[in-house]
Design an enzyme around this catalytic site. Structure first.
Site, PDB file in Angstrom:
ATOM      1  N   HIS A 242      -4.941   8.200   1.294  1.00 65.45           N
ATOM      2  CA  HIS A 242      -3.477   8.378   0.759  1.00 65.45           C
ATOM      3  C   HIS A 242      -3.273   9.063  -0.748  1.00 65.45           C
ATOM      4  O   HIS A 242      -2.514   9.995  -0.889  1.00 65.45           O
ATOM      5  CB  HIS A 242      -2.753   7.102   0.774  1.00 65.45           C
TER       6      HIS A 242
ATOM      7  N   GLU B   1     -12.166   1.937   5.035  1.00 61.49           N
ATOM      8  CA  GLU B   1     -11.238   1.893   5.924  1.00 61.49           C
ATOM      9  C   GLU B   1     -11.099   3.433   6.387  1.00 61.49           C
ATOM     10  O   GLU B   1     -10.511   4.066   6.002  1.00 61.49           O
ATOM     11  CB  GLU B   1      -9.609   1.486   5.533  1.00 61.49           C
TER      12      GLU B   1
ATOM     13  N   GLU C  97       0.761  -1.256   0.030  1.00 67.44           N
ATOM     14  CA  GLU C  97      -0.028   0.116   0.039  1.00 67.44           C
ATOM     15  C   GLU C  97       0.609   1.278  -0.033  1.00 67.44           C
ATOM     16  O   GLU C  97       1.639   1.507   0.842  1.00 67.44           O
ATOM     17  CB  GLU C  97      -0.916  -0.015   1.449  1.00 67.44           C
TER      18      GLU C  97
ATOM     19  N   HIS D  57      -8.685   0.567  -0.901  1.00 74.42           N
ATOM     20  CA  HIS D  57      -9.436   1.005   0.504  1.00 74.42           C
ATOM     21  C   HIS D  57     -10.141   2.309   0.121  1.00 74.42           C
ATOM     22  O   HIS D  57      -9.709   3.157  -0.502  1.00 74.42           O
ATOM     23  CB  HIS D  57      -8.324   1.450   1.635  1.00 74.42           C
TER      24      HIS D  57
ATOM     25  N   ARG E 120     -11.107  11.577   5.858  1.00 72.70           N
ATOM     26  CA  ARG E 120     -11.021  10.051   6.197  1.00 72.70           C
ATOM     27  C   ARG E 120     -12.308   9.669   7.089  1.00 72.70           C
ATOM     28  O   ARG E 120     -12.075   8.543   7.764  1.00 72.70           O
ATOM     29  CB  ARG E 120      -9.637   9.852   7.268  1.00 72.70           C
TER      30      ARG E 120
ATOM     31  N   GLU F 230       3.238   9.354   7.321  1.00 69.63           N
ATOM     32  CA  GLU F 230       3.305   8.044   8.013  1.00 69.63           C
ATOM     33  C   GLU F 230       4.627   7.253   7.724  1.00 69.63           C
ATOM     34  O   GLU F 230       4.893   6.458   8.541  1.00 69.63           O
ATOM     35  CB  GLU F 230       1.865   7.319   7.565  1.00 69.63           C
TER      36      GLU F 230
ATOM     37  N   ASP G 116      -5.336   3.400  -1.485  1.00 73.96           N
ATOM     38  CA  ASP G 116      -6.221   3.963  -0.711  1.00 73.96           C
ATOM     39  C   ASP G 116      -6.754   5.323  -1.050  1.00 73.96           C
ATOM     40  O   ASP G 116      -5.681   6.067  -1.019  1.00 73.96           O
ATOM     41  CB  ASP G 116      -5.430   3.651   0.669  1.00 73.96           C
TER      42      ASP G 116
HETATM   43  C1  LER Z   1      -3.473   0.864   6.426  1.00 77.20           C
HETATM   44  O1  LER Z   1      -4.294   0.555   5.470  1.00 77.20           O
HETATM   45  C2  LER Z   1      -3.352   2.521   6.067  1.00 77.20           C
HETATM   46  O2  LER Z   1      -4.005   2.974   5.293  1.00 77.20           O
HETATM   47  C3  LER Z   1      -2.550   3.263   7.004  1.00 77.20           C
HETATM   48  O3  LER Z   1      -2.876   4.757   7.094  1.00 77.20           O
HETATM   49  C4  LER Z   1      -2.789   2.776   8.524  1.00 77.20           C
HETATM   50  O4  LER Z   1      -1.548   3.497   9.308  1.00 77.20           O
HETATM   51 MN    MN Z   2      -5.102   1.904   3.953  1.00 76.83          MN
END
Ligand code: LER
Ligand code: MN
Length: 274
Positions: free
Chosen positions: A188, A246, A152, A211, A217, A158, A185
């Protein structure tokens, strides 16, 4: 369109969706809400009674499209790119231990934060070398079980390793394994991609899992992302996997989980399916 939601088998620091109650109650609630699958975040498969999980899953009728592994980093500090060889080895062993479980449930194994982040005195090329080596070991074993791994791309706040699709595709080229792809995702992507839809198309057949969360979020529909256009891009990329929720548990878990279903059901007729 198949919808799933992230659910953690144990308490964690990063809690995307924490339903209170027993595993059995929670999985049956997820199924009642209309979900087809549950994405399980499992820190360590040795801490989970897989037979019990199997029985409960069969009762609920839920599939497990993917297994999240990031808690091994969040709770134990395991990573593929730690300067300490023994920590890198523990991280690889942990992912290897997920493979039979993933095979059993026909799930993709997610490589999220267990890849680590650049530590002091480690160069970027060195970290990538360790990362490629670890992924090759895991993909080779996973291939024997017909299991796929999905890394991912995660936003810069992060991790400093693999933030976007371009870097993800470079990694895929270096790993050279058919069973290695990406998990994208929308949270992100909204931070890192120049164009979300273009990046989905660039990923193409290497998109193994997806995701969803809105720009803030929260559940989709609570922010300003254009999910009609994102779902059309997924369709154009011939993505056939799950759309896995998520998102933060706001205003509360139950409301977020049901709003996600309501939202996707409401936009479905407006999606330009290719
Ligand atoms: C996990 O799928 C994710 O998106 C991260 O931001 C978790 O820290
Ligand atoms: Mn994610």
């Amino acid at each position: 369109m198949k919808l799933s939601i992230v659910y953690s088998t144990h308490q964690t620091q990063f809690q995307a969706a924490t339903l209170s109650g027993s595993l059995e109650e929670n999985l049956s609630r997820i199924a009642e809400l209309g979900y087809h699958g549950v994405e399980l975040a499992i820190r360590d498969p040795n801490l989970v009674d897989i037979n019990n999980l199997d029985t409960i899953l069969k009762k609920s009728g839920l599939k497990v499209p993917a297994i999240g592994t990031g808690q091994a980093w969040g709770e134990e500090g395991l990573s593929f790119t730690d300067p300490d060889h023994s920590i890198r080895k523990k991280a690889v062993d942990r992912i290897l231990s997920h493979i039979p479980v993933a095979h059993h449930f026909d799930s993709v194994i997610i490589i999220g934060l267990i890849r680590g982040t650049l530590k002091p005195n480690v160069s970027h090329p060195q970290a990538i070398e360790w990362l490629v080596e670890a992924l090759q070991t895991c993909c080779k074993k996973a291939q024997e079980f017909q299991v796929r791994l999905a890394l991912e791309p995660i936003n810069r706040y992060e991790t400093s390793l693999v933030n976007n699709v371009t870097q993800g595709l470079e990694l895929i080229a270096a790993v050279e394994a058919e069973n290695f792809g990406l998990l994208l995702d929308t949270f992100h992507m909204n931070i890192e991609e120049p164009d979300i839809e273009e990046s989905i198309l660039k990923c193409g057949q290497r998109l193994f899992h997806f995701h969803v969360a809105d720009s803030n979020r929260w559940y989709p529909g609570a922010g300003h992302l254009n999910f009609q256009s994102i779902l059309s891009a997924l369709s154009a990329a011939k993505y056939r996997g799950f759309i896995s929720g998520e998102f933060l548990p706001f205003p509360n878990v139950d409301e977020a989980a049901s709003k996600n279903i309501e939202y996707f059901t409401s936009i479905l007729p407006t999606i330009n399916v290719q």
